[in-house]
Design an enzyme around this catalytic site. Structure first.
Site, PDB file in Angstrom:
ATOM      1  N   ASP A   9     -13.814  27.802 -20.869  1.00  0.00           N
ATOM      2  CA  ASP A   9     -13.006  26.586 -20.890  1.00  0.00           C
ATOM      3  C   ASP A   9     -12.006  26.696 -19.727  1.00  0.00           C
ATOM      4  O   ASP A   9     -11.812  27.792 -19.172  1.00  0.00           O
ATOM      5  CB  ASP A   9     -12.280  26.513 -22.239  1.00  0.00           C
ATOM      6  CG  ASP A   9     -11.217  25.437 -22.265  1.00  0.00           C
ATOM      7  OD1 ASP A   9     -11.534  24.288 -21.902  1.00  0.00           O
ATOM      8  OD2 ASP A   9     -10.054  25.741 -22.637  1.00  0.00           O
ATOM      9  N   ASP A  11      -8.632  24.342 -19.218  1.00  0.00           N
ATOM     10  CA  ASP A  11      -7.223  24.079 -19.550  1.00  0.00           C
ATOM     11  C   ASP A  11      -6.760  24.940 -20.723  1.00  0.00           C
ATOM     12  O   ASP A  11      -7.336  24.897 -21.804  1.00  0.00           O
ATOM     13  CB  ASP A  11      -7.033  22.594 -19.883  1.00  0.00           C
ATOM     14  CG  ASP A  11      -7.346  21.732 -18.677  1.00  0.00           C
ATOM     15  OD1 ASP A  11      -6.700  21.934 -17.644  1.00  0.00           O
ATOM     16  OD2 ASP A  11      -8.268  20.899 -18.761  1.00  0.00           O
TER      17      ASP A  11
HETATM   18  C1  XBP Z   1      -8.569  19.813 -21.825  1.00  0.00           C
HETATM   19  C2  XBP Z   1      -8.329  18.391 -21.944  1.00  0.00           C
HETATM   20  C3  XBP Z   1      -8.190  17.596 -20.757  1.00  0.00           C
HETATM   21  C4  XBP Z   1      -6.903  17.744 -20.015  1.00  0.00           C
HETATM   22  C5  XBP Z   1      -6.699  16.527 -19.199  1.00  0.00           C
HETATM   23  O1  XBP Z   1      -9.224  20.277 -23.025  1.00  0.00           O
HETATM   24  O2  XBP Z   1      -8.286  17.863 -23.024  1.00  0.00           O
HETATM   25  O3  XBP Z   1      -8.264  16.270 -21.182  1.00  0.00           O
HETATM   26  O4  XBP Z   1      -5.820  17.876 -20.912  1.00  0.00           O
HETATM   27  O5  XBP Z   1      -7.710  16.370 -18.258  1.00  0.00           O
HETATM   28  P1  XBP Z   1     -10.178  21.543 -23.016  1.00  0.00           P
HETATM   29  P2  XBP Z   1      -8.317  14.910 -17.893  1.00  0.00           P
HETATM   30  O6  XBP Z   1      -9.362  22.676 -22.481  1.00  0.00           O
HETATM   31  O7  XBP Z   1     -10.527  21.778 -24.479  1.00  0.00           O
HETATM   32  O8  XBP Z   1     -11.386  21.228 -22.193  1.00  0.00           O
HETATM   33  O9  XBP Z   1      -7.183  13.959 -17.852  1.00  0.00           O
HETATM   34  O10 XBP Z   1      -8.969  15.122 -16.555  1.00  0.00           O
HETATM   35  O11 XBP Z   1      -9.287  14.592 -18.989  1.00  0.00           O
HETATM   36 MG    MG Z   2      -8.663  24.378 -23.481  1.00  0.00          MG
END
Ligand code: XBP
Ligand code: MG
Length: 253
Positions: A9, A11
């Site tokens: 993953d 973020d």
């Molecule tokens: C990450 C997200 C993303 C970011 C924002 O979740 O939910 O939406 O917060 O990015 P994970 P975008 O780590 O579970 O993948 O605005 O580009 O969607």
């Molecule tokens: Mg995440």
């Protein structure tokens, strides 16, 4: 069967991008659209229940701003989100967010051990490219055999689509890979296609319940910086090495 690949993953797992990256970028975009929407850090804990920035904006409107109306909401949300992505990339290009402890070391160690690497994230592809290039250098994009991001699948996490997409592209089975996640939505996504996970928590996810995790850590650790096991069996290992991963794999996968 043997461990063949690691799927990461982005973020919250590779870097703590939410507060200083995404949240900041959302608010900058709202301002530039002359909207009086301001997302506080406290509110963002709840907004993170929904993955994907466009869906998150719609969720915000429904939950916190139901009186807002617009003739073409779909188009407005898409335009705000496109600007948000630009703002985010700009912040990341300024080097605002470093990789989390142990991430770079694990990438290099895994590559050396012949493990294949991939990414499974809900965030936008431009955001992943910017983070990887700014933290590891341009050539590091090549570390990853598959980068599955954003709208490349229909259903975002917690659905398992993005993990299935990566398995299909790599022609691997669910018991040949390990996922790295930081959130409940992330582990539910991996679990739902039968992939086992290592979890590293962060400020937004430390209260989450991680059913089925092989181990829950505060971070991946380094040879000179021990990780803390939040949930999982005691081990002689003090950082997440490929050796430790092989032990977890033998036990759980
Ligand atoms: C990450 C997200 C993303 C970011 C924002 O979740 O939910 O939406 O917060 O990015 P994970 P975008 O780590 O579970 O993948 O605005 O580009 O969607
Ligand atoms: Mg995440």
């Amino acid at each position: 069967m043997s461990l063949k690949a690691l799927i990461f993953d982005v973020d919250g797992t590779l870097a703590n991008t939410e507060r200083d990256g995404h949240l900041k970028a959302f608010n900058l975009a709202f301002k530039e659209f002359n909207l009086d929407w301001v997302w506080s850090n406290e509110m963002y804990y709840h907004l993170l229940d929904v993955t994907g920035g466009k869906l998150r904006i719609k969720y915000y409107l429904k939950k916190y701003n139901p009186e807002f109306s617009h003739d073409d909401l779909e188009n407005l949300v898409n335009s705000i989100h496109a600007l948000k992505t630009k703002k985010y990339v700009h912040l990341i290009n300024n080097g605002i967010v470093p990789l989390r402890t142990g991430v770079k070391r694990l990438f290099l160690e895994a590559k050396k051990a012949g493990l294949r690497l991939a990414i499974a994230t809900t965030t936008t592809p431009d955001n992943v490219n910017a983070l990887i290039k700014n933290t590891l250098g341009d050539e590091a994009i090549g570390f990853f055999e598959v980068i599955a991001a954003g709208d490349c699948v229909k259903n975002l996490k917690p659905a398992g689509d993005v993990y299935q997409f990566v398995l299909d592209k790599m022609q691997l089975k669910n018991n040949e890979v390990i996922a790295f996640e930081d959130s409940k939505n992330g582990i539910v996504s991996a679990n739902s296609v039968g992939i086992n996970s290592v979890i590293t928590i962060n400020q937004y996810t430390q209260h989450h319940i991680f059913n089925g995790a092989m181990v829950v850590l505060d971070n991946l650790g380094e040879p000179n910086k021990d990780f803390k096991i939040i949930k999982g069996d005691k081990t002689k290992h003090t950082f997440l090495s490929v050796d430790y991963l092989q032990e977890l794999y033998a036990r759980y996968c």
